[in-house]
Design a protein around this motif. Structure first.
Motif, PDB file in Angstrom:
ATOM      1  N   ASP A 281      35.060  29.883 -59.003  1.00  0.00           N
ATOM      2  CA  ASP A 281      34.211  30.796 -59.772  1.00  0.00           C
ATOM      3  C   ASP A 281      32.746  30.366 -59.866  1.00  0.00           C
ATOM      4  OD1 ASP A 281      36.456  32.389 -60.171  1.00  0.00           O
ATOM      5  OD2 ASP A 281      36.931  31.457 -62.095  1.00  0.00           O
ATOM      6  N   ASP A 282      32.281  29.560 -58.924  1.00  0.00           N
ATOM      7  CA  ASP A 282      30.886  29.132 -58.904  1.00  0.00           C
ATOM      8  C   ASP A 282      30.150  29.926 -57.824  1.00  0.00           C
ATOM      9  OD1 ASP A 282      28.446  27.911 -59.039  1.00  0.00           O
ATOM     10  OD2 ASP A 282      29.153  25.926 -58.432  1.00  0.00           O
ATOM     11  N   PHE A 283      29.658  31.098 -58.213  1.00  0.00           N
ATOM     12  CA  PHE A 283      29.016  32.019 -57.275  1.00  0.00           C
ATOM     13  C   PHE A 283      27.490  31.912 -57.314  1.00  0.00           C
ATOM     14  CE2 PHE A 283      33.100  33.854 -58.508  1.00  0.00           C
ATOM     15  CZ  PHE A 283      33.678  34.047 -57.258  1.00  0.00           C
ATOM     16  N   ARG A 284      26.957  30.858 -57.943  1.00  0.00           N
ATOM     17  CA  ARG A 284      25.503  30.735 -58.128  1.00  0.00           C
ATOM     18  C   ARG A 284      24.729  30.746 -56.817  1.00  0.00           C
ATOM     19  NH1 ARG A 284      25.156  25.403 -61.380  1.00  0.00           N
ATOM     20  NH2 ARG A 284      26.889  25.020 -59.961  1.00  0.00           N
ATOM     21  N   GLN A 285      25.281  30.179 -55.759  1.00  0.00           N
ATOM     22  CA  GLN A 285      24.543  30.086 -54.500  1.00  0.00           C
ATOM     23  C   GLN A 285      24.801  31.279 -53.567  1.00  0.00           C
ATOM     24  OE1 GLN A 285      25.765  25.938 -53.620  1.00  0.00           O
ATOM     25  NE2 GLN A 285      23.557  25.568 -53.585  1.00  0.00           N
ATOM     26  N   VAL A 286      25.681  32.155 -53.954  1.00  0.00           N
ATOM     27  CA  VAL A 286      25.968  33.342 -53.130  1.00  0.00           C
ATOM     28  C   VAL A 286      24.938  34.417 -53.470  1.00  0.00           C
ATOM     29  CG1 VAL A 286      27.700  35.070 -52.535  1.00  0.00           C
ATOM     30  CG2 VAL A 286      28.428  32.761 -53.192  1.00  0.00           C
TER      31      VAL A 286
ATOM     32  N   THR B  84      25.665  22.788 -47.049  1.00  0.00           N
ATOM     33  CA  THR B  84      24.261  23.194 -46.946  1.00  0.00           C
ATOM     34  C   THR B  84      23.903  24.432 -47.766  1.00  0.00           C
ATOM     35  OG1 THR B  84      24.683  24.466 -44.930  1.00  0.00           O
ATOM     36  CG2 THR B  84      23.976  22.180 -44.658  1.00  0.00           C
ATOM     37  N   GLN B  85      24.793  25.437 -47.785  1.00  0.00           N
ATOM     38  CA  GLN B  85      24.441  26.664 -48.510  1.00  0.00           C
ATOM     39  C   GLN B  85      25.345  26.954 -49.697  1.00  0.00           C
ATOM     40  OE1 GLN B  85      24.328  29.569 -45.378  1.00  0.00           O
ATOM     41  NE2 GLN B  85      26.500  30.017 -45.503  1.00  0.00           N
ATOM     42  N   GLY B  86      26.425  26.183 -49.841  1.00  0.00           N
ATOM     43  CA  GLY B  86      27.285  26.338 -51.010  1.00  0.00           C
ATOM     44  C   GLY B  86      28.372  27.387 -50.871  1.00  0.00           C
ATOM     45  N   PHE B  87      28.413  28.085 -49.750  1.00  0.00           N
ATOM     46  CA  PHE B  87      29.450  29.096 -49.523  1.00  0.00           C
ATOM     47  C   PHE B  87      29.588  29.336 -48.027  1.00  0.00           C
ATOM     48  CE2 PHE B  87      25.603  31.552 -49.446  1.00  0.00           C
ATOM     49  CZ  PHE B  87      25.832  32.552 -48.503  1.00  0.00           C
ATOM     50  N   TYR B  88      30.682  29.991 -47.654  1.00  0.00           N
ATOM     51  CA  TYR B  88      30.899  30.405 -46.270  1.00  0.00           C
ATOM     52  C   TYR B  88      31.539  31.782 -46.318  1.00  0.00           C
ATOM     53  CZ  TYR B  88      32.619  30.515 -41.460  1.00  0.00           C
ATOM     54  OH  TYR B  88      32.872  30.867 -40.169  1.00  0.00           O
ATOM     55  N   LEU B  89      30.998  32.709 -45.565  1.00  0.00           N
ATOM     56  CA  LEU B  89      31.535  34.070 -45.495  1.00  0.00           C
ATOM     57  C   LEU B  89      32.250  34.253 -44.173  1.00  0.00           C
ATOM     58  CD1 LEU B  89      31.752  36.964 -46.640  1.00  0.00           C
ATOM     59  CD2 LEU B  89      29.589  37.447 -45.482  1.00  0.00           C
ATOM     60  N   GLN B  90      33.519  34.605 -44.239  1.00  0.00           N
ATOM     61  CA  GLN B  90      34.305  34.902 -43.035  1.00  0.00           C
ATOM     62  C   GLN B  90      34.487  36.408 -42.948  1.00  0.00           C
ATOM     63  OE1 GLN B  90      38.251  33.202 -42.904  1.00  0.00           O
ATOM     64  NE2 GLN B  90      38.898  34.633 -41.339  1.00  0.00           N
ATOM     65  N   LEU B  91      34.028  36.972 -41.847  1.00  0.00           N
ATOM     66  CA  LEU B  91      34.189  38.410 -41.615  1.00  0.00           C
ATOM     67  C   LEU B  91      35.237  38.624 -40.534  1.00  0.00           C
ATOM     68  CD1 LEU B  91      30.438  39.461 -41.651  1.00  0.00           C
ATOM     69  CD2 LEU B  91      32.138  39.813 -43.446  1.00  0.00           C
ATOM     70  N   PRO B  92      35.922  39.752 -40.571  1.00  0.00           N
ATOM     71  CA  PRO B  92      36.914  40.015 -39.531  1.00  0.00           C
ATOM     72  C   PRO B  92      36.228  40.231 -38.193  1.00  0.00           C
ATOM     73  CG  PRO B  92      36.596  41.964 -40.876  1.00  0.00           C
ATOM     74  CD  PRO B  92      35.807  40.855 -41.516  1.00  0.00           C
ATOM     75  N   PRO B  93      36.927  39.949 -37.103  1.00  0.00           N
ATOM     76  CA  PRO B  93      36.328  40.216 -35.793  1.00  0.00           C
ATOM     77  C   PRO B  93      36.102  41.714 -35.624  1.00  0.00           C
ATOM     78  CG  PRO B  93      38.646  39.627 -35.570  1.00  0.00           C
ATOM     79  CD  PRO B  93      38.292  39.443 -37.010  1.00  0.00           C
ATOM     80  N   PRO B  94      35.113  42.078 -34.815  1.00  0.00           N
ATOM     81  CA  PRO B  94      34.865  43.510 -34.613  1.00  0.00           C
ATOM     82  C   PRO B  94      36.069  44.154 -33.929  1.00  0.00           C
ATOM     83  CG  PRO B  94      33.569  42.211 -33.082  1.00  0.00           C
ATOM     84  CD  PRO B  94      34.221  41.246 -34.024  1.00  0.00           C
ATOM     85  N   PRO B  95      36.302  45.440 -34.207  1.00  0.00           N
ATOM     86  CA  PRO B  95      37.437  46.111 -33.570  1.00  0.00           C
ATOM     87  C   PRO B  95      37.227  46.199 -32.058  1.00  0.00           C
ATOM     88  CG  PRO B  95      36.079  47.698 -34.731  1.00  0.00           C
ATOM     89  CD  PRO B  95      35.547  46.336 -35.057  1.00  0.00           C
TER      90      PRO B  95
END
Length: 93
Positions: free
Chosen positions: A22-27, A66-77
């Motif tokens: 629940d630490d979303f400060r860097q997002v 380095t940035q405090g978070f990582y976003l994983q997106l699904p591969p393109p269709p």
């Protein structure tokens, strides 16, 4: 290193990885607005893992540091129409 994983209610296959629960400060706010209210999935101990299914674990660890978070997106269709057209061209040649 522990890592907390959240899924997006708005975008199927999108996951947000954080160092602390629940630490979303860097997002960035815009990212959270698009992502929607994060839904907690699991806590992972990255020190006990050599790899993850769809993520390079070293990139994940670096992004968390380095940035405090990582976003994983699904591969393109897959573009099945383009694949079909390419196979037709290959059959002619």
């Amino acid at each position: 290193m522990l890592c907390v994983v959240y899924k997006s209610p708005n975008k199927e296959g999108a996951y947000l990885y954080l160092e602390r629960r629940d630490d979303f400060r860097q997002v960035p706010t815009a990212l959270l607005d698009t992502f929607g209210k994060p839904q907690l999935i699991t806590v992972l101990n990255l020190a006990k893992r050599e790899h993850l299914a769809q993520i390079d674990i070293h990139k994940l660890q670096a992004a968390l540091k380095t940035q405090g978070f990582y976003l994983q997106l699904p591969p393109p269709p897959e573009n099945l129409l383009a694949q079909h057209k390419a196979s037709l061209q290959n059959d002619k040649g």
